[in-house]
Design a protein around this motif. Structure first.
Motif, mmCIF file in Angstrom:
data_model
loop_
_atom_site.group_PDB
_atom_site.id
_atom_site.type_symbol
_atom_site.label_atom_id
_atom_site.label_comp_id
_atom_site.label_asym_id
_atom_site.label_seq_id
_atom_site.Cartn_x
_atom_site.Cartn_y
_atom_site.Cartn_z
ATOM 1 N N GLU A 1 34.203 39.118 48.892
ATOM 2 C CA GLU A 1 33.708 40.498 49.024
ATOM 3 C C GLU A 1 32.864 40.840 47.802
ATOM 4 O O GLU A 1 32.939 40.168 46.771
ATOM 5 C CB GLU A 1 34.860 41.497 49.176
ATOM 6 C CG GLU A 1 35.796 41.584 47.992
ATOM 7 C CD GLU A 1 36.856 40.502 47.999
ATOM 8 O OE1 GLU A 1 37.416 40.234 46.917
ATOM 9 O OE2 GLU A 1 37.105 39.914 49.075
ATOM 10 N N SER B 1 31.476 44.040 45.223
ATOM 11 C CA SER B 1 31.735 45.409 44.785
ATOM 12 C C SER B 1 31.005 45.684 43.484
ATOM 13 O O SER B 1 30.439 44.781 42.855
ATOM 14 C CB SER B 1 33.252 45.632 44.595
ATOM 15 O OG SER B 1 33.700 44.973 43.429
ATOM 16 N N ARG C 1 24.045 45.498 57.843
ATOM 17 C CA ARG C 1 25.347 45.845 57.293
ATOM 18 C C ARG C 1 25.216 46.775 56.088
ATOM 19 O O ARG C 1 24.297 46.636 55.277
ATOM 20 C CB ARG C 1 26.087 44.582 56.868
ATOM 21 C CG ARG C 1 26.418 43.641 58.008
ATOM 22 C CD ARG C 1 27.494 44.224 58.907
ATOM 23 N NE ARG C 1 27.914 43.292 59.952
ATOM 24 C CZ ARG C 1 28.889 43.524 60.813
ATOM 25 N NH1 ARG C 1 29.553 44.665 60.754
ATOM 26 N NH2 ARG C 1 29.204 42.642 61.728
ATOM 27 N N GLN D 1 30.876 42.762 52.370
ATOM 28 C CA GLN D 1 30.030 41.716 51.816
ATOM 29 C C GLN D 1 28.577 42.170 51.805
ATOM 30 O O GLN D 1 28.166 42.994 52.623
ATOM 31 C CB GLN D 1 30.155 40.426 52.629
ATOM 32 C CG GLN D 1 31.536 39.784 52.562
ATOM 33 C CD GLN D 1 31.612 38.530 53.404
ATOM 34 O OE1 GLN D 1 31.024 38.430 54.477
ATOM 35 N NE2 GLN D 1 32.343 37.529 52.911
ATOM 36 N N SER D 2 27.817 41.610 50.890
ATOM 37 C CA SER D 2 26.396 41.920 50.780
ATOM 38 C C SER D 2 25.573 40.647 50.916
ATOM 39 O O SER D 2 25.965 39.591 50.399
ATOM 40 C CB SER D 2 26.097 42.597 49.438
ATOM 41 O OG SER D 2 26.786 43.826 49.327
ATOM 42 N N ASN E 1 27.523 47.951 52.867
ATOM 43 C CA ASN E 1 28.730 47.569 52.133
ATOM 44 C C ASN E 1 29.502 48.826 51.722
ATOM 45 O O ASN E 1 29.019 49.640 50.941
ATOM 46 C CB ASN E 1 28.356 46.755 50.891
ATOM 47 C CG ASN E 1 29.560 46.100 50.243
ATOM 48 O OD1 ASN E 1 30.686 46.597 50.321
ATOM 49 N ND2 ASN E 1 29.329 44.974 49.586
ATOM 50 N N ASP F 1 22.529 46.089 44.747
ATOM 51 C CA ASP F 1 22.931 45.654 46.083
ATOM 52 C C ASP F 1 22.085 46.377 47.128
ATOM 53 O O ASP F 1 22.110 47.606 47.238
ATOM 54 C CB ASP F 1 24.416 45.972 46.291
ATOM 55 C CG ASP F 1 24.912 45.565 47.670
ATOM 56 O OD1 ASP F 1 24.207 44.804 48.351
ATOM 57 O OD2 ASP F 1 26.004 46.017 48.055
ATOM 58 N N ASN G 1 22.572 46.269 50.235
ATOM 59 C CA ASN G 1 23.445 46.697 51.327
ATOM 60 C C ASN G 1 24.129 48.026 51.059
ATOM 61 O O ASN G 1 24.935 48.476 51.870
ATOM 62 C CB ASN G 1 24.512 45.638 51.598
ATOM 63 C CG ASN G 1 23.950 44.374 52.212
ATOM 64 O OD1 ASN G 1 23.472 43.501 51.488
ATOM 65 N ND2 ASN G 1 23.980 44.279 53.530
ATOM 66 N N SER H 1 30.780 46.814 56.114
ATOM 67 C CA SER H 1 31.160 45.468 55.682
ATOM 68 C C SER H 1 31.655 45.558 54.243
ATOM 69 O O SER H 1 31.484 46.580 53.573
ATOM 70 C CB SER H 1 29.960 44.528 55.775
ATOM 71 O OG SER H 1 30.277 43.245 55.271
#
Length: 320
Positions: free
Chosen positions: A86, A88, A223, A278-279, A225, A113, A115, A276
């Motif tokens: 994952e 963060s 997606r 995940q990125s 995140n 990120d 996402n 999600s």
């Protein structure tokens, strides 16, 4: 008498020689002045050439330093994919990196990120038609940001394949009669393209840059995140969620799995399928300063497993 004549002639000859010497001296002084002027000009041109060479060398160093920062970011993202399942904001790649010295220069880099944003190209599905769910998200986001929500209609028309105005603020080819171009009818490659769309301003783009991204869309389902998404993005995805519930969702980070729909009030609806932990895309900005060269670049990376691929590279600013 003859002696007097000789004396007169001698005096005339001496005076003539003095005049010749004076004229020669003037010519010599003129030549000296010309040579001095040429030497000064040549020295100045040499100085300019040296400075130009130094600036060129400094620019080359700065560019290579930016590319080195990019490679470090790619390494960090590959290692992250190997170590965790994952992503963060508590991971190394997301931390603010200090400016660090390299030789006689300074280099800095930032990884963001992609996402965490809404993808503007999700407004259109694989058939080139408006995606109603995402349209509602963007209208909600625009309303939060105090932007004209009718701009979303013009944006949809810029992206979709048909020639029919979308919504009350639609803008197809007829709306660009006074421009040397027509609607694109294709996804955006850069957010800066919004300036071509009827009604958008540079201020609008500057505001939106903090919340949206333009990247390849897979059937309007990019997606988002939940571990990195901005509060405004989450609020746009889940309009029924209160601000307090959004804060509760954020306070529970980082998640190893998407929270269940029943865990947070309002965490339901069509937007839930896009969440999600995940990125798969990241933006990198690097800056290097060497001498008079201030070089800044931006990069867009896509990650698939441990493979990190450069999608595009762009120089942001150059200051000689």
């Amino acid at each position: 008498m003859k002696g007097q004549i000789r004396l007169v002639r001698f005096n005339q000859f001496a005076e003539a020689r003095q005049h010749e010497r004076g004229a020669a001296l003037i010519v010599v002084l003129g030549l000296v002045a010309v040579i001095a002027g040429w030497a000064a000009t040549s020295a100045y041109e040499d100085l300019i050439a040296i400075r130009r060479a130094d600036n060129g060398q400094a620019a080359s160093k700065a560019e290579l330093a930016c590319l080195s920062a990019l490679e470090l970011a790619r390494v960090a993202l590959r290692e992250d994919a190997n170590n965790t399942q994952e992503d963060s904001l508590e991971e190394d790649w997301a931390m603010d990196a200090p400016v660090f010295p390299v030789d006689d220069g300074l280099v800095s880099a930032e990884v963001v990120d992609a996402n965490r944003f809404l993808n503007i190209n999700d407004l259109i599905n694989a058939r080139g038609e408006a995606n109603p769910t995402v349209v509602v998200m963007f209208r909600t986001l625009f309303q939060q940001l105090n932007l004209d929500t009718s701009l979303v209609d013009a944006l949809v028309d810029w992206l979709d394949k048909d020639a029919h105005p979308f919504g009350s603020g639609g803008a197809e080819d007829a709306s660009y009669y006074d421009q040397p171009y027509k609607v694109k009818n294709a996804p955006l490659d850069r957010l800066e393209e919004l300036l071509f769309i009827r009604g958008f301003t540079a201020t609008d783009i500057r505001i939106l840059t903090a919340f949206v991204v333009a990247r390849k869309s897979v059937n309007g389902q990019t997606r988002v995140n939940v571990n990195t998404a901005l509060p405004e993005v989450l609020q746009a995805m889940f309009p029924s969620m209160s601000q307090a519930d959004v804060e509760t969702l954020i306070s529970g980070r980082p998640y190893v799995a998407v929270p269940t729909q029943t865990s947070i009030p309002g965490l339901s609806g069509a937007g839930y399928a896009q969440l999600s932990v995940q990125s798969d895309a990241f933006m990198v900005k690097s800056r290097a300063i060497f001498g008079n060269a201030d070089w800044q670049e931006a990069y867009f990376l896509e990650r698939n497993g441990t493979k990190v691929q450069l999608v595009w590279r762009e120089r942001l600013i150059w200051q000689p």
